[in-house]
Design a protein around this motif. Structure first.
Motif, PDB file in Angstrom:
ATOM      1  N   ALA A  13       0.882  -1.182   0.000  1.00  0.00           N
ATOM      2  CA  ALA A  13       0.000   0.000   0.000  1.00  0.00           C
ATOM      3  C   ALA A  13       0.908   1.217   0.000  1.00  0.00           C
ATOM      4  N   SER A  31      -1.300  -5.286   2.600  1.00  0.00           N
ATOM      5  CA  SER A  31      -0.241  -4.512   3.261  1.00  0.00           C
ATOM      6  C   SER A  31       0.199  -5.253   4.519  1.00  0.00           C
ATOM      7  N   SER A  70       0.304  -3.966   7.334  1.00  0.00           N
ATOM      8  CA  SER A  70      -0.479  -3.424   8.448  1.00  0.00           C
ATOM      9  C   SER A  70      -1.965  -3.462   8.086  1.00  0.00           C
ATOM     10  N   HIS A  77      -3.480   0.048   8.002  1.00  0.00           N
ATOM     11  CA  HIS A  77      -3.058   0.799   6.810  1.00  0.00           C
ATOM     12  C   HIS A  77      -3.773   0.272   5.570  1.00  0.00           C
ATOM     13  N   SER A 125       5.739  -2.974  -2.685  1.00  0.00           N
ATOM     14  CA  SER A 125       6.193  -2.980  -1.298  1.00  0.00           C
ATOM     15  C   SER A 125       7.644  -2.484  -1.280  1.00  0.00           C
ATOM     16  N   THR A 126       8.216  -2.395  -0.079  1.00  0.00           N
ATOM     17  CA  THR A 126       9.643  -2.036  -0.015  1.00  0.00           C
ATOM     18  C   THR A 126      10.470  -3.160  -0.660  1.00  0.00           C
ATOM     19  N   ASN A 127      11.670  -2.802  -1.070  1.00  0.00           N
ATOM     20  CA  ASN A 127      12.411  -3.637  -2.017  1.00  0.00           C
ATOM     21  C   ASN A 127      12.719  -5.054  -1.535  1.00  0.00           C
ATOM     22  N   PRO A 140      13.888  -1.859  -7.510  1.00  0.00           N
ATOM     23  CA  PRO A 140      14.651  -2.919  -8.148  1.00  0.00           C
ATOM     24  C   PRO A 140      13.885  -4.238  -8.039  1.00  0.00           C
ATOM     25  N   ASN A 154       8.719  -2.321 -13.357  1.00  0.00           N
ATOM     26  CA  ASN A 154       8.116  -1.010 -13.672  1.00  0.00           C
ATOM     27  C   ASN A 154       9.186   0.059 -13.946  1.00  0.00           C
ATOM     28  N   ARG A 196      14.149   4.631   2.449  1.00  0.00           N
ATOM     29  CA  ARG A 196      15.159   4.885   1.398  1.00  0.00           C
ATOM     30  C   ARG A 196      16.461   5.441   1.974  1.00  0.00           C
ATOM     31  N   ASP A 214      17.618   2.764  -5.765  1.00  0.00           N
ATOM     32  CA  ASP A 214      16.437   3.566  -6.091  1.00  0.00           C
ATOM     33  C   ASP A 214      16.534   4.210  -7.473  1.00  0.00           C
ATOM     34  N   TYR A 217       3.146   5.779 -17.033  1.00  0.00           N
ATOM     35  CA  TYR A 217       2.678   4.601 -16.288  1.00  0.00           C
ATOM     36  C   TYR A 217       1.508   3.929 -17.003  1.00  0.00           C
TER      37      TYR A 217
HETATM   38  P1  NDP Z   1       6.326   3.934   0.309  1.00  0.00           P
HETATM   39  O1  NDP Z   1       7.339   4.271   1.326  1.00  0.00           O
HETATM   40  O2  NDP Z   1       5.225   4.889   0.036  1.00  0.00           O
HETATM   41  O3  NDP Z   1       5.618   2.556   0.679  1.00  0.00           O
HETATM   42  C1  NDP Z   1       6.376   1.369   0.834  1.00  0.00           C
HETATM   43  C2  NDP Z   1       5.707   0.506   1.864  1.00  0.00           C
HETATM   44  O4  NDP Z   1       5.746   1.156   3.129  1.00  0.00           O
HETATM   45  C3  NDP Z   1       4.230   0.292   1.595  1.00  0.00           C
HETATM   46  O5  NDP Z   1       4.083  -0.723   0.660  1.00  0.00           O
HETATM   47  C4  NDP Z   1       3.736  -0.047   2.987  1.00  0.00           C
HETATM   48  O6  NDP Z   1       4.071  -1.370   3.349  1.00  0.00           O
HETATM   49  C5  NDP Z   1       4.592   0.807   3.879  1.00  0.00           C
HETATM   50  N1  NDP Z   1       3.833   1.987   4.300  1.00  0.00           N
HETATM   51  C6  NDP Z   1       3.775   3.165   3.665  1.00  0.00           C
HETATM   52  N2  NDP Z   1       2.974   4.005   4.372  1.00  0.00           N
HETATM   53  C7  NDP Z   1       2.545   3.337   5.455  1.00  0.00           C
HETATM   54  C8  NDP Z   1       1.699   3.626   6.564  1.00  0.00           C
HETATM   55  N3  NDP Z   1       1.137   4.834   6.682  1.00  0.00           N
HETATM   56  N4  NDP Z   1       1.460   2.656   7.484  1.00  0.00           N
HETATM   57  C9  NDP Z   1       2.019   1.444   7.363  1.00  0.00           C
HETATM   58  N5  NDP Z   1       2.819   1.083   6.337  1.00  0.00           N
HETATM   59  C10 NDP Z   1       3.077   2.024   5.410  1.00  0.00           C
HETATM   60  O7  NDP Z   1       7.106   3.514  -0.983  1.00  0.00           O
HETATM   61  P2  NDP Z   1       7.166   4.069  -2.458  1.00  0.00           P
HETATM   62  O8  NDP Z   1       5.834   4.161  -3.085  1.00  0.00           O
HETATM   63  O9  NDP Z   1       7.985   5.263  -2.466  1.00  0.00           O
HETATM   64  O10 NDP Z   1       7.995   2.859  -3.142  1.00  0.00           O
HETATM   65  C11 NDP Z   1       7.448   1.563  -3.201  1.00  0.00           C
HETATM   66  C12 NDP Z   1       8.183   0.756  -4.247  1.00  0.00           C
HETATM   67  O11 NDP Z   1       7.978   1.370  -5.512  1.00  0.00           O
HETATM   68  C13 NDP Z   1       9.684   0.656  -4.072  1.00  0.00           C
HETATM   69  O12 NDP Z   1      10.120  -0.595  -4.516  1.00  0.00           O
HETATM   70  C14 NDP Z   1      10.238   1.745  -4.982  1.00  0.00           C
HETATM   71  O13 NDP Z   1      11.538   1.454  -5.431  1.00  0.00           O
HETATM   72  C15 NDP Z   1       9.226   1.705  -6.098  1.00  0.00           C
HETATM   73  N6  NDP Z   1       9.042   2.990  -6.792  1.00  0.00           N
HETATM   74  C16 NDP Z   1       9.037   3.016  -8.154  1.00  0.00           C
HETATM   75  C17 NDP Z   1       8.816   4.141  -8.861  1.00  0.00           C
HETATM   76  C18 NDP Z   1       8.753   4.102 -10.349  1.00  0.00           C
HETATM   77  O14 NDP Z   1       8.569   5.147 -10.961  1.00  0.00           O
HETATM   78  N7  NDP Z   1       8.872   2.962 -10.990  1.00  0.00           N
HETATM   79  C19 NDP Z   1       8.633   5.437  -8.176  1.00  0.00           C
HETATM   80  C20 NDP Z   1       8.597   5.311  -6.732  1.00  0.00           C
HETATM   81  C21 NDP Z   1       8.793   4.119  -6.092  1.00  0.00           C
HETATM   82  P3  NDP Z   1       3.220  -2.629   2.901  1.00  0.00           P
HETATM   83  O15 NDP Z   1       3.966  -3.203   1.752  1.00  0.00           O
HETATM   84  O16 NDP Z   1       3.234  -3.493   4.093  1.00  0.00           O
HETATM   85  O17 NDP Z   1       1.885  -2.114   2.500  1.00  0.00           O
END
Ligand code: NDP
Length: 334
Positions: free
Chosen positions: A8, A33, A35, A38, A71-73, A95, A120, A163, A176, A282
């Motif tokens: 999410a 997610s 959480s 969340h 999700s995170t990487n 990645p 992506n 990050r 990143d 996108y």
């Molecule tokens: P975020 O930091 O927004 O989110 C990453 C994860 O953090 C979420 O999936 C979620 O975990 C958790 N999270 C975020 N907010 C909350 C909250 N309020 N409460 C609890 N958990 C939370 O990441 P990004 O969107 O910046 O990046 C996500 C991925 O996308 C990465 O792999 C990044 O490299 C990639 N990315 C790609 C881009 C592109 O253009 N291709 C651009 C930006 C990012 P959970 O998984 O558990 O839901």
């Protein structure tokens, strides 16, 4: 296509949910997610009917055709492997994984399961980048001498989390942004770097991970590539320059998420603006991914593209940390 979101995230919220829904029949049916709270709030705010913490529940839903992983990487590999095992197509964020072995395993699993795995890398779906590639491939620039990528940004406040301080989650500017530069260079020049030298730095934001890097890549054709990426630069814009024996192409503001920027071609005949398509990056990426999945083809940014951009980024990090030139062997990607 009917999608489940694994993660999410901000990128799903800002760009990808809209891109998935912009396709014919585009439906986001689940968000999963770590959480519960969340996931529920995210589902409510994005009007997604099902949410939870159990990816298996979403994967058991026969209506779900594809999973978008943002999700995170460090979670990409396990979540992709689970989705592939359930017979779903997978569009995974970059990645692709944290290691070459993980990424190679994802590609092999998708092939064995007969599903499409994509990464992506949005920039190769930009009209600007496609126009640059066409100018290079058609010979308008002559023999390519060098390519310089400027991808220093100022990481927005709301993204200053994992990050910057969590190497285990795949933090750092190299996983990143260097991966994006690697995919861009491969896409534009249609060749893969043979070796890299690099420096990285902590220049104001990183805590335990690099927030800036510069590297020079040797291409098989003899072209030189320079890649600069950073999280800490408040006043610059992105871009790239390609220089050939017959012309130079200056691309301003094109290492971006939106279809913006300007292309200027400089040759003996003078300077001219190069037009390009301004469809959403996108939406184009998802449209092409879905077409590949439906036809049983490799994605336009395939698992192998994700593996190669990861290999290059890891080589840049190894080169910066060791202070030695790193050669690249793409055998595992063939
Ligand atoms: P975020 O930091 O927004 O989110 C990453 C994860 O953090 C979420 O999936 C979620 O975990 C958790 N999270 C975020 N907010 C909350 C909250 N309020 N409460 C609890 N958990 C939370 O990441 P990004 O969107 O910046 O990046 C996500 C991925 O996308 C990465 O792999 C990044 O490299 C990639 N990315 C790609 C881009 C592109 O253009 N291709 C651009 C930006 C990012 P959970 O998984 O558990 O839901």
């Amino acid at each position: 296509m009917i999608w489940a979101l694994s993660g999410a995230s901000t990128i799903a919220s800002q760009y990808m949910i809209g891109a998935l829904r912009a396709q014919e029949g585009g439906t986001v049916r689940w968000v999963v997610s770590g959480s519960e709270d969340h996931a529920r709030r995210y589902a409510q705010s994005h009007d997604i009917p099902h949410s939870g913490t159990d990816l298996a529940a979403a994967l058991e839903d026969p209506a779900v055709e594809a999973v978008y992983i943002s999700s995170t990487n460090e979670k990409h590999h396990a979540q992709a492997m689970a989705a592939i095992a359930a017979g779903k197509h997978v569009l995974c964020e970059k990645p692709l994984a944290l290691s070459v072995a993980e990424a190679a395993e994802m590609i092999a699993a998708a092939r064995a399961a007969g599903v499409t795995l994509g990464v992506n890398h949005h920039l190769r779906h930009a009209g600007s980048h496609r126009a640059i590639r066409e100018a290079i491939a058609s010979g308008r620039l002559g023999r390519i001498l060098s390519l310089r990528v400027f991808h220093a940004v100022h990481l927005p406040e709301h993204l200053r989390g994992w990050r910057l301080d969590n190497p285990a989650a795949g933090g750092g500017v190299i996983p990143d942004i260097t991966v994006h530069n690697a995919d861009t260079v491969r896409f534009l020049l249609q060749e893969d770097p043979a070796s890299v030298i690099a420096e990285s730095a902590v220049s104001g934001m990183g805590q335990g991970v690099e927030d800036s890097a510069m590297s020079v890549w040797s291409m098989p054709s003899g072209a030189m590539v320079f890649s600069h990426e950073s999280f800490t630069h408040p006043h610059t814009t992105s871009g790239l320059e390609v220089h050939g024996t017959e012309g130079s192409l200056i691309a301003r503001d094109v290492m971006a998420q939106d279809p913006k920027g300007a292309l200027e071609l400089i040759t003996a005949a003078g300077r001219s603006a190069l037009p390009f398509d301004t469809t959403s990056l996108y939406e184009t990426a998802v449209r092409r991914f879905e077409a590949a999945a439906r036809d049983g083809r490799e994605a336009s940014a395939s698992g192998t593209d994700g593996l190669k951009s990861l290999m290059i980024a890891l080589a840049v990090r190894d080169a910066a940390q060791s202070g030695t030139r790193q050669s690249l062997d793409y055998g595992v990607a063939s």
